[in-house]
Write a protein that holds these residues in place. Structure first.
Motif, PDB file in Angstrom:
ATOM      1  N   THR A 287       0.824  -1.206   0.000  1.00 15.05           N
ATOM      2  CA  THR A 287       0.000   0.000   0.000  1.00 15.05           C
ATOM      3  C   THR A 287       0.861   1.260   0.000  1.00 15.05           C
ATOM      4  O   THR A 287       0.349   2.361  -0.035  1.00 15.05           O
ATOM      5  CB  THR A 287      -0.926   0.035   1.229  1.00 15.05           C
ATOM      6  OG1 THR A 287      -0.127  -0.032   2.410  1.00 15.05           O
ATOM      7  CG2 THR A 287      -1.909  -1.115   1.199  1.00 15.05           C
ATOM      8  N   GLU A 288       2.197   1.085   0.035  1.00 11.49           N
ATOM      9  CA  GLU A 288       3.094   2.232   0.084  1.00 11.49           C
ATOM     10  C   GLU A 288       3.693   2.550  -1.296  1.00 11.49           C
ATOM     11  O   GLU A 288       3.453   3.610  -1.845  1.00 11.49           O
ATOM     12  CB  GLU A 288       4.225   1.962   1.085  1.00 11.49           C
ATOM     13  CG  GLU A 288       5.149   3.135   1.280  1.00 11.49           C
ATOM     14  CD  GLU A 288       6.255   2.811   2.274  1.00 11.49           C
ATOM     15  OE1 GLU A 288       7.386   3.248   2.040  1.00 11.49           O
ATOM     16  OE2 GLU A 288       5.993   2.113   3.268  1.00 11.49           O
ATOM     17  N   LEU A 289       4.505   1.633  -1.834  1.00 12.88           N
ATOM     18  CA  LEU A 289       5.197   1.860  -3.105  1.00 12.88           C
ATOM     19  C   LEU A 289       5.491   0.524  -3.765  1.00 12.88           C
ATOM     20  O   LEU A 289       5.985  -0.394  -3.111  1.00 12.88           O
ATOM     21  CB  LEU A 289       6.522   2.606  -2.869  1.00 12.88           C
ATOM     22  CG  LEU A 289       7.495   2.696  -4.045  1.00 12.88           C
ATOM     23  CD1 LEU A 289       6.915   3.519  -5.180  1.00 12.88           C
ATOM     24  CD2 LEU A 289       8.824   3.269  -3.594  1.00 12.88           C
ATOM     25  N   VAL A 290       5.191   0.431  -5.055  1.00 16.44           N
ATOM     26  CA  VAL A 290       5.528  -0.760  -5.842  1.00 16.44           C
ATOM     27  C   VAL A 290       6.078  -0.305  -7.182  1.00 16.44           C
ATOM     28  O   VAL A 290       5.520   0.590  -7.826  1.00 16.44           O
ATOM     29  CB  VAL A 290       4.303  -1.669  -6.074  1.00 16.44           C
ATOM     30  CG1 VAL A 290       4.693  -2.904  -6.891  1.00 16.44           C
ATOM     31  CG2 VAL A 290       3.656  -2.084  -4.765  1.00 16.44           C
ATOM     32  N   ILE A 291       7.179  -0.926  -7.587  1.00 13.96           N
ATOM     33  CA  ILE A 291       7.773  -0.668  -8.898  1.00 13.96           C
ATOM     34  C   ILE A 291       7.825  -1.999  -9.629  1.00 13.96           C
ATOM     35  O   ILE A 291       8.449  -2.954  -9.144  1.00 13.96           O
ATOM     36  CB  ILE A 291       9.187  -0.074  -8.760  1.00 13.96           C
ATOM     37  CG1 ILE A 291       9.125   1.242  -7.983  1.00 13.96           C
ATOM     38  CG2 ILE A 291       9.815   0.123 -10.144  1.00 13.96           C
ATOM     39  CD1 ILE A 291      10.466   1.752  -7.520  1.00 13.96           C
ATOM     40  N   ALA A 292       7.147  -2.075 -10.768  1.00  9.15           N
ATOM     41  CA  ALA A 292       7.121  -3.300 -11.561  1.00  9.15           C
ATOM     42  C   ALA A 292       8.013  -3.144 -12.779  1.00  9.15           C
ATOM     43  O   ALA A 292       8.098  -2.060 -13.370  1.00  9.15           O
ATOM     44  CB  ALA A 292       5.698  -3.617 -12.002  1.00  9.15           C
ATOM     45  N   PHE A 293       8.674  -4.232 -13.146  1.00 10.96           N
ATOM     46  CA  PHE A 293       9.540  -4.291 -14.313  1.00 10.96           C
ATOM     47  C   PHE A 293       8.971  -5.335 -15.264  1.00 10.96           C
ATOM     48  O   PHE A 293       8.826  -6.496 -14.896  1.00 10.96           O
ATOM     49  CB  PHE A 293      10.966  -4.686 -13.913  1.00 10.96           C
ATOM     50  CG  PHE A 293      11.563  -3.807 -12.853  1.00 10.96           C
ATOM     51  CD1 PHE A 293      12.042  -2.543 -13.181  1.00 10.96           C
ATOM     52  CD2 PHE A 293      11.643  -4.236 -11.540  1.00 10.96           C
ATOM     53  CE1 PHE A 293      12.597  -1.720 -12.197  1.00 10.96           C
ATOM     54  CE2 PHE A 293      12.207  -3.429 -10.558  1.00 10.96           C
ATOM     55  CZ  PHE A 293      12.675  -2.168 -10.887  1.00 10.96           C
ATOM     56  N   ILE A 294       8.654  -4.925 -16.485  1.00  9.13           N
ATOM     57  CA  ILE A 294       8.116  -5.825 -17.485  1.00  9.13           C
ATOM     58  C   ILE A 294       9.112  -5.896 -18.629  1.00  9.13           C
ATOM     59  O   ILE A 294       9.556  -4.866 -19.141  1.00  9.13           O
ATOM     60  CB  ILE A 294       6.733  -5.337 -18.012  1.00  9.13           C
ATOM     61  CG1 ILE A 294       5.677  -5.412 -16.899  1.00  9.13           C
ATOM     62  CG2 ILE A 294       6.275  -6.193 -19.176  1.00  9.13           C
ATOM     63  CD1 ILE A 294       5.543  -4.216 -16.074  1.00  9.13           C
TER      64      ILE A 294
ATOM     65  N   VAL B  55      14.069   7.186  -5.643  1.00 10.08           N
ATOM     66  CA  VAL B  55      14.569   5.883  -5.171  1.00 10.08           C
ATOM     67  C   VAL B  55      15.940   5.567  -5.776  1.00 10.08           C
ATOM     68  O   VAL B  55      16.324   4.410  -5.914  1.00 10.08           O
ATOM     69  CB  VAL B  55      13.566   4.731  -5.416  1.00 10.08           C
ATOM     70  CG1 VAL B  55      12.350   4.873  -4.521  1.00 10.08           C
ATOM     71  CG2 VAL B  55      13.186   4.619  -6.876  1.00 10.08           C
ATOM     72  N   GLY B  56      16.671   6.620  -6.168  1.00  6.00           N
ATOM     73  CA  GLY B  56      18.063   6.442  -6.538  1.00  6.00           C
ATOM     74  C   GLY B  56      18.415   6.439  -8.006  1.00  6.00           C
ATOM     75  O   GLY B  56      19.589   6.351  -8.349  1.00  6.00           O
ATOM     76  N   THR B  57      17.431   6.517  -8.897  1.00  9.75           N
ATOM     77  CA  THR B  57      17.723   6.519 -10.331  1.00  9.75           C
ATOM     78  C   THR B  57      17.032   7.713 -10.971  1.00  9.75           C
ATOM     79  O   THR B  57      15.845   7.650 -11.303  1.00  9.75           O
ATOM     80  CB  THR B  57      17.262   5.205 -11.000  1.00  9.75           C
ATOM     81  OG1 THR B  57      17.870   4.094 -10.327  1.00  9.75           O
ATOM     82  CG2 THR B  57      17.671   5.163 -12.461  1.00  9.75           C
ATOM     83  N   ASP B  58      17.799   8.803 -11.142  1.00 12.55           N
ATOM     84  CA  ASP B  58      17.213   9.985 -11.770  1.00 12.55           C
ATOM     85  C   ASP B  58      17.117   9.769 -13.284  1.00 12.55           C
ATOM     86  O   ASP B  58      17.527   8.722 -13.819  1.00 12.55           O
ATOM     87  CB  ASP B  58      17.995  11.245 -11.424  1.00 12.55           C
ATOM     88  CG  ASP B  58      19.441  11.226 -11.914  1.00 12.55           C
ATOM     89  OD1 ASP B  58      19.802  10.406 -12.783  1.00 12.55           O
ATOM     90  OD2 ASP B  58      20.222  12.048 -11.421  1.00 12.55           O
ATOM     91  N   ALA B  59      16.563  10.741 -13.991  1.00 11.00           N
ATOM     92  CA  ALA B  59      16.321  10.611 -15.430  1.00 11.00           C
ATOM     93  C   ALA B  59      17.602  10.312 -16.202  1.00 11.00           C
ATOM     94  O   ALA B  59      17.627   9.434 -17.068  1.00 11.00           O
ATOM     95  CB  ALA B  59      15.651  11.875 -15.967  1.00 11.00           C
TER      96      ALA B  59
ATOM     97  N   ALA C 275      17.978   1.530  -5.433  1.00 19.73           N
ATOM     98  CA  ALA C 275      16.890   1.791  -4.488  1.00 19.73           C
ATOM     99  C   ALA C 275      17.219   1.275  -3.088  1.00 19.73           C
ATOM    100  O   ALA C 275      16.463   1.530  -2.144  1.00 19.73           O
ATOM    101  CB  ALA C 275      15.598   1.160  -4.989  1.00 19.73           C
ATOM    102  N   GLY C 276      18.328   0.562  -2.970  1.00 24.42           N
ATOM    103  CA  GLY C 276      18.719   0.060  -1.660  1.00 24.42           C
ATOM    104  C   GLY C 276      18.274  -1.354  -1.385  1.00 24.42           C
ATOM    105  O   GLY C 276      18.253  -1.806  -0.235  1.00 24.42           O
ATOM    106  N   CYS C 277      17.903  -2.063  -2.422  1.00 22.21           N
ATOM    107  CA  CYS C 277      17.486  -3.460  -2.236  1.00 22.21           C
ATOM    108  C   CYS C 277      18.248  -4.351  -3.212  1.00 22.21           C
ATOM    109  O   CYS C 277      17.677  -5.095  -3.987  1.00 22.21           O
ATOM    110  CB  CYS C 277      15.981  -3.616  -2.368  1.00 22.21           C
ATOM    111  SG  CYS C 277      15.249  -2.883  -3.842  1.00 22.21           S
ATOM    112  N   ALA C 278      19.561  -4.251  -3.132  1.00 22.70           N
ATOM    113  CA  ALA C 278      20.450  -5.023  -3.996  1.00 22.70           C
ATOM    114  C   ALA C 278      20.135  -6.514  -3.901  1.00 22.70           C
ATOM    115  O   ALA C 278      19.861  -7.040  -2.823  1.00 22.70           O
ATOM    116  CB  ALA C 278      21.900  -4.759  -3.611  1.00 22.70           C
ATOM    117  N   ASP C 279      20.164  -7.143  -5.033  1.00 21.81           N
ATOM    118  CA  ASP C 279      19.982  -8.598  -5.144  1.00 21.81           C
ATOM    119  C   ASP C 279      18.597  -9.103  -4.747  1.00 21.81           C
ATOM    120  O   ASP C 279      18.375 -10.303  -4.710  1.00 21.81           O
ATOM    121  CB  ASP C 279      21.050  -9.354  -4.341  1.00 21.81           C
ATOM    122  CG  ASP C 279      22.458  -8.997  -4.781  1.00 21.81           C
ATOM    123  OD1 ASP C 279      22.647  -8.744  -5.994  1.00 21.81           O
ATOM    124  OD2 ASP C 279      23.348  -8.965  -3.930  1.00 21.81           O
TER     125      ASP C 279
END
Length: 161
Positions: A40-47, A121-125, A150-154
């Motif tokens: 409910t806070e933040l989700v980033i999906a990669f397709i 979250v650590g990756t600017d444009a 983003a701080g969640c390596a691996d």
């Protein structure tokens, strides 16, 4: 055809990784609903599909529209999946705000959407454009680099490669 959807979700400062079934997402709204079930806070999906492109969708909280980025707008004409998930949410090609210096990096690719969606979250444009244009990096590699920034390596390794 190889397609994959994974996501990182943050809840109370802790990241988790998740696989997403694209069969359960008829369109971007369906994908957004699946993402909101993760956090409910933040989700980033990669397709990604056939190592041809990377689509990124960000959902902040339970309200608001998803933010979308596509590494190459041209796949909307060659991929039914990309068209189904991204076409309605993306502006016309060429309307993404890219500066002249970054334009030189692109070498034919036409990214579309919100290039600032990962800035906090650590990756600017600029970093995002560098990642998608770095020779030899596949979409999965870019997703892993974004997760690391983003701080969640691996963390994506937890759900398989």
């Amino acid at each position: 055809m190889t397609r994959r959807a994974s996501a990182i979700g943050r809840e109370r400062g802790r990241w988790t990784a998740h696989e997403i079934s694209l069969d359960d997402a008829e369109d971007l709204d369906g994908l957004t609903d699946l993402m909101r079930d993760i956090s409910t806070e933040l989700v980033i999906a990669f397709i990604e599909e056939d190592d041809e492109y990377l689509g990124i969708v960000r959902v902040d909280g339970d309200a608001g529209d998803p933010r979308v980025f596509l590494s190459d707008h041209r796949v909307l004409f060659t991929s039914a999946l990309a068209d189904r998930l991204f076409a309605a949410a993306l502006p016309p090609p060429g309307s993404t705000d890219i500066d002249d210096e970054s334009e030189d990096l692109l070498a034919g690719a036409t990214p579309a959407g919100d290039i600032e969606l990962l800035a906090d979250v650590g990756t600017d444009a600029e970093a995002l454009l560098e990642l998608i244009t770095e020779e030899g990096l596949l979409p999965g590699d870019v997703a892993a680099a974004i997760s690391e920034r983003a701080g969640c390596a691996d963390i994506l390794d937890e759900i398989g490669s």
